[in-house]
Design a protein around this motif. Sequence first.
Motif, PDB file in Angstrom:
ATOM      1  N   SER A  18     -63.226  23.450  52.328  1.00  0.00           N
ATOM      2  CA  SER A  18     -63.235  22.309  53.244  1.00  0.00           C
ATOM      3  C   SER A  18     -64.413  22.336  54.219  1.00  0.00           C
ATOM      4  CB  SER A  18     -61.927  22.256  54.049  1.00  0.00           C
ATOM      5  OG  SER A  18     -61.737  23.446  54.798  1.00  0.00           O
ATOM      6  N   TRP A  19     -64.922  23.511  54.554  1.00  0.00           N
ATOM      7  CA  TRP A  19     -66.019  23.605  55.517  1.00  0.00           C
ATOM      8  C   TRP A  19     -67.354  23.400  54.801  1.00  0.00           C
ATOM      9  CZ3 TRP A  19     -68.884  28.463  57.274  1.00  0.00           C
ATOM     10  CH2 TRP A  19     -69.724  28.153  58.347  1.00  0.00           C
ATOM     11  N   HIS A  20     -68.169  22.461  55.300  1.00  0.00           N
ATOM     12  CA  HIS A  20     -69.443  22.152  54.660  1.00  0.00           C
ATOM     13  C   HIS A  20     -70.369  23.360  54.607  1.00  0.00           C
ATOM     14  CE1 HIS A  20     -68.235  18.118  54.385  1.00  0.00           C
ATOM     15  NE2 HIS A  20     -68.502  17.742  55.614  1.00  0.00           N
ATOM     16  N   GLY A  21     -70.241  24.250  55.568  1.00  0.00           N
ATOM     17  CA  GLY A  21     -71.109  25.413  55.592  1.00  0.00           C
ATOM     18  C   GLY A  21     -70.866  26.362  54.448  1.00  0.00           C
ATOM     19  N   ALA A  22     -69.685  26.272  53.816  1.00  0.00           N
ATOM     20  CA  ALA A  22     -69.355  27.187  52.724  1.00  0.00           C
ATOM     21  C   ALA A  22     -69.144  26.463  51.397  1.00  0.00           C
ATOM     22  CB  ALA A  22     -68.091  27.972  53.073  1.00  0.00           C
ATOM     23  N   ARG A  23     -68.655  25.235  51.429  1.00  0.00           N
ATOM     24  CA  ARG A  23     -68.230  24.588  50.183  1.00  0.00           C
ATOM     25  C   ARG A  23     -69.400  24.314  49.245  1.00  0.00           C
ATOM     26  NH1 ARG A  23     -67.719  18.611  50.492  1.00  0.00           N
ATOM     27  NH2 ARG A  23     -65.847  18.852  49.228  1.00  0.00           N
ATOM     28  N   THR A 111     -73.906  19.014  61.860  1.00  0.00           N
ATOM     29  CA  THR A 111     -73.755  20.190  60.996  1.00  0.00           C
ATOM     30  C   THR A 111     -73.852  19.826  59.513  1.00  0.00           C
ATOM     31  OG1 THR A 111     -71.347  19.940  61.127  1.00  0.00           O
ATOM     32  CG2 THR A 111     -72.393  21.461  62.676  1.00  0.00           C
ATOM     33  N   ASN A 112     -73.315  18.664  59.127  1.00  0.00           N
ATOM     34  CA  ASN A 112     -73.348  18.286  57.709  1.00  0.00           C
ATOM     35  C   ASN A 112     -74.790  18.152  57.217  1.00  0.00           C
ATOM     36  OD1 ASN A 112     -72.223  17.537  55.205  1.00  0.00           O
ATOM     37  ND2 ASN A 112     -72.545  15.385  55.680  1.00  0.00           N
ATOM     38  N   LYS A 113     -75.669  17.593  58.046  1.00  0.00           N
ATOM     39  CA  LYS A 113     -77.076  17.443  57.667  1.00  0.00           C
ATOM     40  C   LYS A 113     -77.722  18.803  57.453  1.00  0.00           C
ATOM     41  CE  LYS A 113     -81.467  15.573  59.385  1.00  0.00           C
ATOM     42  NZ  LYS A 113     -82.171  16.858  59.315  1.00  0.00           N
ATOM     43  N   ILE A 114     -77.427  19.736  58.349  1.00  0.00           N
ATOM     44  CA  ILE A 114     -78.014  21.074  58.245  1.00  0.00           C
ATOM     45  C   ILE A 114     -77.553  21.763  56.979  1.00  0.00           C
ATOM     46  CG2 ILE A 114     -78.093  23.357  59.308  1.00  0.00           C
ATOM     47  CD1 ILE A 114     -77.827  21.962  62.027  1.00  0.00           C
ATOM     48  N   PHE A 115     -76.245  21.717  56.712  1.00  0.00           N
ATOM     49  CA  PHE A 115     -75.711  22.419  55.558  1.00  0.00           C
ATOM     50  C   PHE A 115     -76.121  21.743  54.248  1.00  0.00           C
ATOM     51  CE2 PHE A 115     -72.263  23.716  58.692  1.00  0.00           C
ATOM     52  CZ  PHE A 115     -72.859  24.943  58.923  1.00  0.00           C
TER      53      PHE A 115
END
Length: 257
Positions: A18-23, A111-115
């Motif tokens: 669910s987390w954009h940083g990991a998915r 954060t979504n843009k960064i990831f």
Amino acid sequence: MASLLIIPLIAGYAFADSWHGARYRIARATGYSLYFSAALYGAALLVMGGLVLLYLIGVESGFLQYLETVLGFLKINVGSEAAEVQTAAVSFLTLMLGLFGGHALNLIPGTNKIFLDIAVKDSDFERLVLRGIRRSLPMLVTLDNGKVYVGYVIRAIDPLASEKELRILPVFSGFRSKETGTVAFHTNYSGVLRQVALNVKGSKDGADKKTALSHLEIGDFEVVMPVSKIVTSTLYDKEAKEMFTEDRGAFLYQFPL
């Protein structure tokens, strides 16, 4: 005690999914790396769950008694020992952090843009698509059958998709010559798209004027193509193309050696 082994794995996978940083990274993981990542996130969530429980106990000394009452009301038998209640509480908090923690972190602006940038950094094509979207530039793509489209990308390619597809709103289309490699455009979508846009705007404003294109919407002209069928791709700029065409007969600049 078994819950302290199984629940963190479930929570870790739910968090990573669910987390954009990991998915994005998890989606491209293969073999045992997926399970190792889930276990790593699960262990971190288990520690966080324990810290949250300690905080709640520190704030409210009767928290464990209250929790035991709630579990009894829900007919969940965890035993009467304090250690058993604490284990159940940590397991519950770990699961909640895994299910909802990732979604909460996604709400942080930017954060979504960064990831997403991190996810596509190893794919030149996906970075090109993302650049076209952010700069509002159309793309020129050539398919393996020689068909050529120039159009605006509707959305970025999903790094999670197993079979990636590109969806564009075409402006021109044509074919690339196998002999010379030049492109000849045969279809101009601009006029039709402009008329459809006016019809949609008129219907929203309450106008009842009907035309031959009144039954259509802009999305009806979108073209979806598998990325695996794309041979070449580039950003397209009309002014730059005209300058290249005008300078076609000019001598090539020779760089000094």
